[in-house]
Write an enzyme that holds these catalytic residues in place. Structure first.
Site, PDB file in Angstrom:
ATOM      1  N   HIS A  87       0.823  -1.212   0.000  1.00 45.66           N
ATOM      2  CA  HIS A  87       0.000   0.000   0.000  1.00 45.66           C
ATOM      3  C   HIS A  87       0.861   1.267   0.000  1.00 45.66           C
ATOM      4  CE1 HIS A  87       0.429  -0.062   4.511  1.00 45.66           C
ATOM      5  NE2 HIS A  87       0.348   1.244   4.353  1.00 45.66           N
ATOM      6  N   ASP A 108       0.025  -7.638   1.684  1.00 45.40           N
ATOM      7  CA  ASP A 108       0.466  -6.243   1.669  1.00 45.40           C
ATOM      8  C   ASP A 108       1.986  -6.182   1.778  1.00 45.40           C
ATOM      9  OD1 ASP A 108       0.499  -3.512   1.716  1.00 45.40           O
ATOM     10  OD2 ASP A 108      -0.261  -3.304   3.765  1.00 45.40           O
ATOM     11  N   SER A 132       4.041   2.714   8.166  1.00 50.32           N
ATOM     12  CA  SER A 132       3.714   1.695   7.176  1.00 50.32           C
ATOM     13  C   SER A 132       4.937   1.282   6.368  1.00 50.32           C
ATOM     14  CB  SER A 132       2.647   2.217   6.213  1.00 50.32           C
ATOM     15  OG  SER A 132       1.391   2.310   6.839  1.00 50.32           O
TER      16      SER A 132
END
Length: 388
Positions: free
Chosen positions: A185, A235, A335
């Site tokens: 992502h 992911d 992230s």
């Protein structure tokens, strides 16, 4: 011989790495007990063989080591070879023998040391290896603390947009001279376009005085083929850099976790993300120790989200969860960064067990969810080290 070993320890030799902060006589895992180095033949044998005993504590300057009645199982065994698992655990990601990842990890450990020419009275100068390990075993990011120089030399910032106004929005981990592991992502997150830059060798984004900063251009992005931006599975991505990175003690790769089990109840997350929900990012690299949360508890936490984004819930074979009841967590901006464990061997190395993926509001008693790296080992190896 024992006296020389004790002197080695008191001089701050790199022969010791882990410090458990246990008293003499306490259990220290794998059937071991904390004993004085002078009373532990297996630890003395480890030192003579170049292996690193685990320290429980010190009595003045004398080390108390984790002593086993016979050759101690090295923490590398949990990382590099098959270990026991509960019958209900998935079997994916469990290699036998030495993998490409493990061989490369052995290669990269050399960059813990810096070579320095030592003048002598002869015409043949000697080269001395200087230990530059920055790993700190007292692992105290939300609820975290500031990282130290060279403590996480694999850390990368992922940037978007054009110079000079690059927006550094995600994290990542250097895993080879050319590749960074991150979250899918983070590959193309929004209006600023795809990931274009990676910054390495940075501790403080605004005031890095080490002069080890490297800014590299990302030329290819390898999102996992099963990833989509609707669901939260798979992911994980690889960013290929334009050129090989010149490795050194301040910029060097992290090892890949190759087994599903890694034998530790906690791991360390690191990143430059927000230090509180709704707050702003931090300039200084942060670290935090997080407890591994069992899959059933994690699924319960995300029960309301099971639907469009998590139709199969938290899948244990490809995900793992970590958090802390005291409000420690990763947050926005973390992230793609690593969830990692320290290895006893190779010396001064970490293994990345997870990639920071998603969570609910930071530090609100919901565990964070991480992409389980061991499941994707073969996919990573085929891209990063083809033909090895």
């Amino acid at each position: 011989m024992i006296r020389s070993l004790i002197v080695l320890a008191t001089l701050g030799s790199p022969a010791f790495s882990l410090v458990l902060y246990l008293e003499e006589g306490e259990n220290c895992g794998y059937g071991g007990k904390c004993r004085r180095l002078s009373e532990c033949p297996t630890a003395q044998a480890d030192l003579r063989a170049g292996r690193t005993p685990v320290i429980c504590s010190f009595d003045a300057l004398l080390p108390i080591v984790c002593c086993h009645p016979e050759a101690a199982p090295d923490l590398e065994s949990d990382w590099a070879t098959t270990s026991k698992r509960p019958a209900n655990r998935p079997t994916t990601g469990r290699p036998s023998g030495r993998t490409v990842s493990q061989r490369m990890c052995e290669k990269y450990k050399q960059y813990v040391f810096r070579e320095e020419q030592v003048p002598t009275l002869t015409f043949d100068p000697q080269i001395e290896k200087i230990d530059e390990c920055g790993r700190i075993e007292q692992t105290l990011i939300v609820g975290g603390s500031e990282a130290k120089s060279k403590e996480f030399p694999h850390m990368a910032l992922i940037g978007y947009g054009s110079q000079p106004r690059i927006a550094w929005l995600c994290g990542g981990s250097l895993i080879s001279e050319r590749f960074i592991l991150s979250a899918a992502h983070c590959s193309n997150p929004g209006s600023k376009g795809p990931a274009k830059w990676a910054k390495l060798g940075v501790l403080d984004m605004k005031n890095d005085r080490g002069n080890h900063e490297i800014v590299a251009k990302i030329v290819e992005r390898f999102d996992h083929p099963s990833y989509n931006n609707i669901q939260l599975y798979n992911d994980i991505t690889l960013f290929k850099l334009e050129n090989d990175i010149q490795l050194n003690p301040w910029v060097r790769p992290i090892c890949l976790q190759t087994n599903f089990d890694f034998g530790q109840p906690a791991a360390i997350a690191s990143g430059w993300g927000h230090t509180q929900w709704g707050g702003g990012p931090t300039n200084r690299l942060q670290k935090v120790k997080l407890n591994i949360v069992d899959n059933d508890s994690c699924n319960s936490s995300y029960q309301a989200s099971i639907g469009k984004q998590l139709p199969n819930g938290i899948v244990e074979s490809t995900m793992l969860c970590a958090g802390d009841e005291e409000g420690k967590d990763t947050c926005q901006g973390d992230s793609g960064g690593p969830l990692q464990i320290p290895l006893r061997s190779p010396y001064c190395m970490y293994a990345i067990v997870g990639v920071t993926s998603f969570g609910r509001a930071c530090a609100q008693n919901y565990p964070g969810v991480y992409t389980r790296v061991s499941h994707y080992r073969q996919w990573i190896e085929k891209i990063v080290w083809p033909g090895q």
